[in-house]
Design an enzyme around this catalytic site. Structure first.
Site, short mmCIF file in Angstrom:
data_model
loop_
_atom_site.label_atom_id
_atom_site.label_comp_id
_atom_site.label_asym_id
_atom_site.label_seq_id
_atom_site.Cartn_x
_atom_site.Cartn_y
_atom_site.Cartn_z
N SER A 712 3.45 -24.96 -4.02
CA SER A 712 2.75 -24.77 -5.30
C SER A 712 1.53 -25.68 -5.46
O SER A 712 0.78 -25.52 -6.42
CB SER A 712 3.72 -24.99 -6.47
OG SER A 712 4.23 -26.30 -6.45
N LYS A 755 6.67 -26.90 -15.70
CA LYS A 755 5.32 -27.37 -15.37
C LYS A 755 4.41 -27.37 -16.59
O LYS A 755 3.65 -28.32 -16.83
CB LYS A 755 4.75 -26.50 -14.25
CG LYS A 755 5.45 -26.67 -12.91
CD LYS A 755 4.89 -25.71 -11.88
CE LYS A 755 5.60 -25.91 -10.53
NZ LYS A 755 5.11 -24.96 -9.50
#
Length: 832
Positions: A712, A755
Site C-alpha cells: 500500500s 487509515k
C-alpha cells in the site's frame, strides 16, 4: 506279547549294557581302553533331529524301509551302524546330499520289532567317523568311513582344567535353577577327567539345535570342543535364569490373583450374611439406567450395550473395567438429545445486542439475520462466523452477547498455541488417562447439544509431530460433515450441526485456506475516537467503578477527561488499555473512599496526570510544509492506522538504489516499481532521462526500528520519488495509500477505515485512495468523512495532479460525501 518279539543280542553285549547303565545314571558308559573293531564300510542310518555322541546310549525308532533294511544288514553282520543326521528333517527319503558327512558309529545293543513293522533300537555311540564316500547299489545307503579317534595322551594344562571346572559348575548351576538335585549326575561329571569326553557328555544332554550339536560333533580337538561347549553352557545358563524368572513372576501373579479372588468371594459372602447389597451390581444397574435415560442413537446404543456386557464379565477392580466404566459414563452424560430452546424474538435480541455493544452494525445485522432464518426455518444449519479484527475491539465479548440474545449457553475455547490434534479429536481409549477432545468435553459441561462455542485465536494454532489441530477443525467447522463428528475416544458419531461455532482472529493470513473457506468472515475494524469516547462513557466507566467497589454515581468524568486518557495514555485500535487506565483511576478513588473521603469524585485532567503520571503519547501534528522528496502515506497495523512519511534523496552517482527503514520484500518491490515507472515516463514527468545513470537514489521510511511491509506504500513512494527528481513539493495537507503497477495503475488495498482515521487524527484534510476502495467508505461514520476529503484515483497521474496542485479542498458534509461515494465509479474526478 504275541504281536511283537525281541531279538536278544549275545550275553556279553547285554552284560556290557547293564554295566554301562549301572555306572552312569545319564545312560553313558565309561569308555574302554581298547578301541572297538568294526568294518571300514558300514550301513548308514539317517536320523532326523538328533546328533549322537560317543558313549551315548539312545533309543531310536526306525520306520523308513531303507533304514529297516540297513538295521537288518547290521544285525546280520557286525552289529555296527553309521548314524548321520539329516540337514533338513522334513525330507522323508534323504540322499547323500541331504546328510552331514560326519557322524557316529553306533553298536546295536537291543532291537524290538513293533506290530507295524517299525523297529525300536537301543544303540550306543562308539566312535566319531567321517564319510570318505558313499556306496550305492543297495536299497539302503552304505559308506566307507574314516574314524576320528580321541586324543587321550595329551597332558591336561591349567587352562583346560579351568575350563573343565567351569563346565561342571555351569552344569550344577543349571540343575540348581531347574530345581533338580542329583548327586549321581554331579558324580559322573566329576569322575570324567578328559576334556573331550566331558564335552561330549554335556553336549549330549544340552538342548542344542541340530546345527550347533553337529558343530560340536565335528570338532575333533577335545580342548576346542570343550571351549565350544562352554559357550553353549553360558547361553543355556542365561536362558534358564530368564525362564525361571518368568515362571516365578507368572506364579506370583497367579497366586496374587487367586488370593484376591478368594478374599473378594469371602467379602461377598460376609456382605450377603449381613444383608448388604453388592456395590458392583449396583454400579452396573445405575450405569444401565443412566444409558437408558440418555436417549442414545441406535448406533451408539449398540456400542454401549456391547461395552456394558464386557464390563459385567470383567473383574470390578481390574484396569480394563475402570476404562470401560469411564467410557460408559461419558456416553451416559453427553447431551445426545438435549437442546436448549432458542429465543427467537427478534426485537428482544436486537435490544440485547444494542445494550451490550456500541456500534458494530454489520455484526448485529448478521446475527439478527441468522435469528430470522432460524425462526422461519428451524432445520437450517448454523453458520460458522469468524470475527477478524485487532485486539481489544470486543470479539470475544460479542460471542457472549450472541449467546445471551439466542438464550443459549456459552463456552469459550482458546486455540492459541494449540499443537496437539488430540485436543480436538481426543485420545484413543487404549492410552492411559485418555480423554475425549475439548469439543466433547465442552458439550458435556454445558449439558446441551446447541451451545455457542467461541473458538478464540484461531489464527494462532500451531502444528508439530503430534498433528495439525487446524486440519482436525475442518470436520468440526464444516456443516456438511459435522453432523457425524467422530471423536477418537468415543469412536461413535456425534452430531455437532446444532452447535453455533464462532471463531475469532487478529489476521486471516495465518489461517489455512481450507479452514478459512469454511467460515463467514466478518471484519471488526478499530474504533474511531468518537466510538471510543461513547464506549468508555457507556460501558467501561460504570463497569470499572462497580468492580472497584464504587457506585456509578461516585465517579464523574467529562468528555475532555476521557479524551485526554484515550489520546495521552493509549494508542490502540481497541479499548483494552483504556479500560486498564480507567480501572487504575477507579482504584485510586476507591482508596480515598476507604480512607473516609466522601464522594462523588469529579475527575479532572490534573487528577489524571497525578493518578497516571505524565502522558505516554503526544499527538503528532502534520508538517506545515514538505520539502521536495517527502510524501505522507497511510499504513495499517494490527493496532490501527498509522501515518508514514517516505523520504527520497538524490545524489550524484551511477544509478544505485538504496532502501532503508526495515522494509519487507513486498515494500522493496514497490520501490523498484516506482523507479521503473519514473524511468519509463521521464519525459512526461519533466525528469531528465539519464537520471538513472547519473544519480544515486536513497529511499528511507521512518521509523527505522519498526519493520514495515505491504504494497500500500507504492503510491507514496512513487510520489516522493518524482517529487525529489522534479524538485516539486507535495501538498502538506495530502496523505495517500494504494498499490501501483509498472503502467501506473492504482490498485486497491485494505484497512481504509483505519487509515482515514489516522489521517484525520494527524490533521490532514485530503486523502487519495484507489477508486476500487470507494465501496469501503460505506463503513466509515459520516462525522469522520466530514473532516477529510477523499479523492479516488485510477492512475498515478491522478495522484500527482492532486499532490503538486497546491490546492486545498474544503471538507464536505457527510451526506454529500456518501452521495459522491456512490457516484465514484462513474466520475474520474469525483472526491469525497
Amino acid at each position: 506279547m504275541s504281536d511283537q518279539y525281541i531279538i536278544e543280542l549275545p550275553a556279553d553285549l547285554n552284560a556290557e549294557h547293564e554295566n554301562a547303565e549301572a555306572q552312569s545314571p545319564l545312560g553313558e558308559e565309561r569308555p574302554k581302553e581298547e578301541a572297538p573293531d568294526f568294518p571300514a564300510t558300514l550301513p548308514v542310518l539317517p536320523v532326523r533331529d538328533v546328533v549322537l555322541f560317543n558313549y551315548m546310549i539312545l533309543p531310536l525308532h526306525v520306520g523308513r524301509e531303507a533304514s529297516v533294511q540297513a538295521v537288518d544288514a547290521a544285525l546280520n553282520g557286525s552289529r555296527y551302524l553309521l548314524v548321520l543326521t539329516q540337514k533338513n528333517e522334513q525330507i522323508d527319503e534323504p540322499t547323500q546330499e541331504d546328510l552331514y558327512h560326519t557322524g557316529t558309529v553306533v553298536m546295536i545293543m537291543r532291537m524290538l520289532k513293533m506290530p507295524d513293522n517299525r523297529l525300536k533300537l537301543l544303540v550306543q555311540g562308539v566312535s566319531r567317523a567321517k564319510v570318505r564316500h558313499f556306496i550305492e547299489g543297495k536299497p539302503y545307503l552304505e559308506a566307507e568311513i574314516e574314524t576320528l579317534p580321541e586324543k587321550d595322551d595329551a597332558p591336561i594344562r591349567l587352562e583346560v582344567e579351568a575350563m573343565m571346572r567351569a563346565a561342571r559348575e555351569q552344569c550344577e548351576k543349571i540343575l540348581s535353577i531347574r530345581g533338580v538335585s542329583s548327586p549321581e549326575i554331579l558324580g559322573v561329571l566329576n569322575s570324567l577327567d578328559h576334556p573331550g569326553k566331558l564335552a561330549d557328555l554335556i553336549a549330549s544332554n544340552l538342548r542344542l539345535k541340530t546345527s550347533d550339536a553337529q558343530e560340536v560333533l565335528e570338532c575333533v580337538d577335545p580342548v576346542e570342543r570343550l571351549r565350544l561347549v562352554n559357550r553353549h553352557l553360558n547361553k543355556e545358563v542365561e536362558l534358564t535364569s530368564m525362564q525361571a524368572k518368568i515362571q516365578e513372576s507368572a506364579r506370583e501373579g497367579m497366586d496374587r490373583a487367586q488370593r484376591d479372588y478368594y478374599l473378594r468371594e469371602q467379602l461377598k459372602a460376609i456382605r450377603k450374611e449381613l444383608g448388604e447389597s453388592d456395590n458392583d451390581d449396583n454400579d452396573l444397574s445405575e450405569l444401565a439406567d443412566a444409558l437408558d435415560n440418555a436417549k442414545l442413537p441406535p448406533e451408539v446404543r449398540r456400542e454401549a450395550d456391547k461395552q456394558l456386557k464386557r464390563l459385567a464379565a470383567m473383574h470390578g477392580e481390574s484396569s480394563e473395567a475402570a476404562v470401560a466404566r469411564t467410557y460408559l459414563e461419558w456416553l451416559a452424560e453427553l447431551p445426545w438429545e438435549k437442546l436448549s430452546k432458542d429465543r427467537l424474538n427478534i426485537k428482544k435480541a436486537k435490544e440485547i445486542l444494542e445494550e451490550d455493544h456500541y456500534g458494530l452494525e454489520k455484526v448485529k445485522e448478521r446475527i439478527l439475520e441468522f435469528l430470522s432464518v432460524k425462526k422461519l426455518n428451524p432445520k437450517s444449519k448454523g453458520p460458522i462466523l469468524c470475527f477478524v479484527g485487532p485486539p481489544g475491539v470486543g470479539k470475544t465479548s460479542l460471542g457472549r452477547s450472541i449467546a445471551r440474545a439466542l438464550g443459549r449457553k456459552f463456552q469459550r475455547m482458546s486455540l492459541g498455541g494449540m499443537r496437539d490434534e488430540a485436543e480436538i479429536r481426543g485420545h484413543r481409549r487404549t492410552y492411559v488417562g485418555a480423554l475425549p477432545g475439548r469439543i466433547i468435553q465442552i458439550l458435556k459441561q454445558v449439558g446441551t447439544r446447541n451451545p455457542v462455542i467461541m473458538l478464540d485465536e484461531v489464527d494462532k494454532i500451531g502444528a508439530d509431530f503430534r498433528g495439525d489441530p487446524s486440519s482436525a477443525l475442518l470436520e468440526v467447522l464444516d456443516p456438511e460433515q459435522n453432523f457425524s463428528f467422530s471423536d477418537h475416544y468415543l469412536n461413535v458419531p456425534f452430531d455437532l450441526s446444532k452447535v453455533m461455532f464462532i471463531c475469532t482472529a487478529n489476521s486471516l493470513e495465518t489461517i489455512p485456506a481450507p479452514l478459512r473457506d469454511r467460515m463467514e468472515v466478518i471484519r471488526i475494524p478499530g474504533y474511531t475516537m468518537q466510538e471510543k469516547l461513547a464506549i468508555s462513557k457507556r460501558y467501561i466507566l460504570p463497569r470499572q467503578a462497580k468492580e472497584n467497589g464504587l457506585a456509578a454515581k461516585d465517579v464523574r468524568m467529562d468528555d475532555a477527561v476521557i479524551t485526554s486518557i484515550i489520546e495521552g495514555y493509549t494508542r490502540e485500535a481497541g479499548l483494552r488499555n483504556v479500560e486498564r487506565e480507567v480501572g487504575s483511576i477507579c482504584r485510586k478513588l476507591a482508596r480515598q473512599k476507604a480512607e473516609g473521603t466522601k464522594g462523588p469524585y469529579q475527575v479532572t485532567e490534573d487528577m489524571v496526570a497525578k493518578f497516571l503520571g505524565a502522558p505516554r503519547f503526544t499527538r503528532e501534528e502534520r508538517e506545515k510544509e514538505l520539502l521536495p522528496g517527502v510524501a505522507m502515506g497511510l499504513a495499517w497495523t494490527p493496532v490501527g492506522g498509522e501515518v508514514l512519511s517516505v523520504e527520497v534523496s538524490t545524489m550524484k552517482g551511477k544509478g544505485r538504489l538504496t532502501l532503508t527503514g526495515q522494509l519487507g520484500d513486498v515494500m522493496k518491490e514497490s520501490a523498484q516499481a516506482a523507479v521503473s515507472y519514473a524511468r519509463s515516463h521521464a519525459e512526461d514527468l519533466g525528469i531528465k532521462t539519464d537520471f538513472a545513470e547519473k544519480l544515486d537514489l536513497h529511499i528511507h521510511v521512518p521509523a527505522g526500528a519498526t519493520p514495515k511491509d505491504g504494497p500500500s506504500a507504492g503510491v507514496t513512494m512513487a510520489t516522493a520519488l518524482i517529487s525529489a527528481l522534479t524538485g516539486k513539493s507535495v501538498s502538506p495537507t495530502l496523505c495517500m495509500t494504494g498499490e501501483i503497477t509498472l503502467r501506473g495503475r492504482v490498485l486497491p488495498v485494505g484497512g481504509i477505515k483505519e487509515k482515514i482515521l489516522a489521517g484525520v487524527t494527524r490533521g490532514f484534510t485530503d486523502v487519495t485512495i484507489p477508486r476500487q476502495n470507494t465501496k469501503d467508505l460505506e463503513d466509515i461514520p459520516a462525522d469522520l468523512l466530514e473532516k477529510i476529503n477523499v479523492h479516488p484515483a485510477d492512475t498515478l497521474e491522478d495522484v500527482l495532479k492532486l499532490a503538486f496542485s497546491g490546492k486545498k479542498s474544503a471538507p464536505q458534509k457527510a451526506a454529500a460525501a456518501k452521495k459522491t461515494t456512490r457516484r465514484a465509479g462513474s466520475s474520474k474526478s469525483a472526491s469525497v
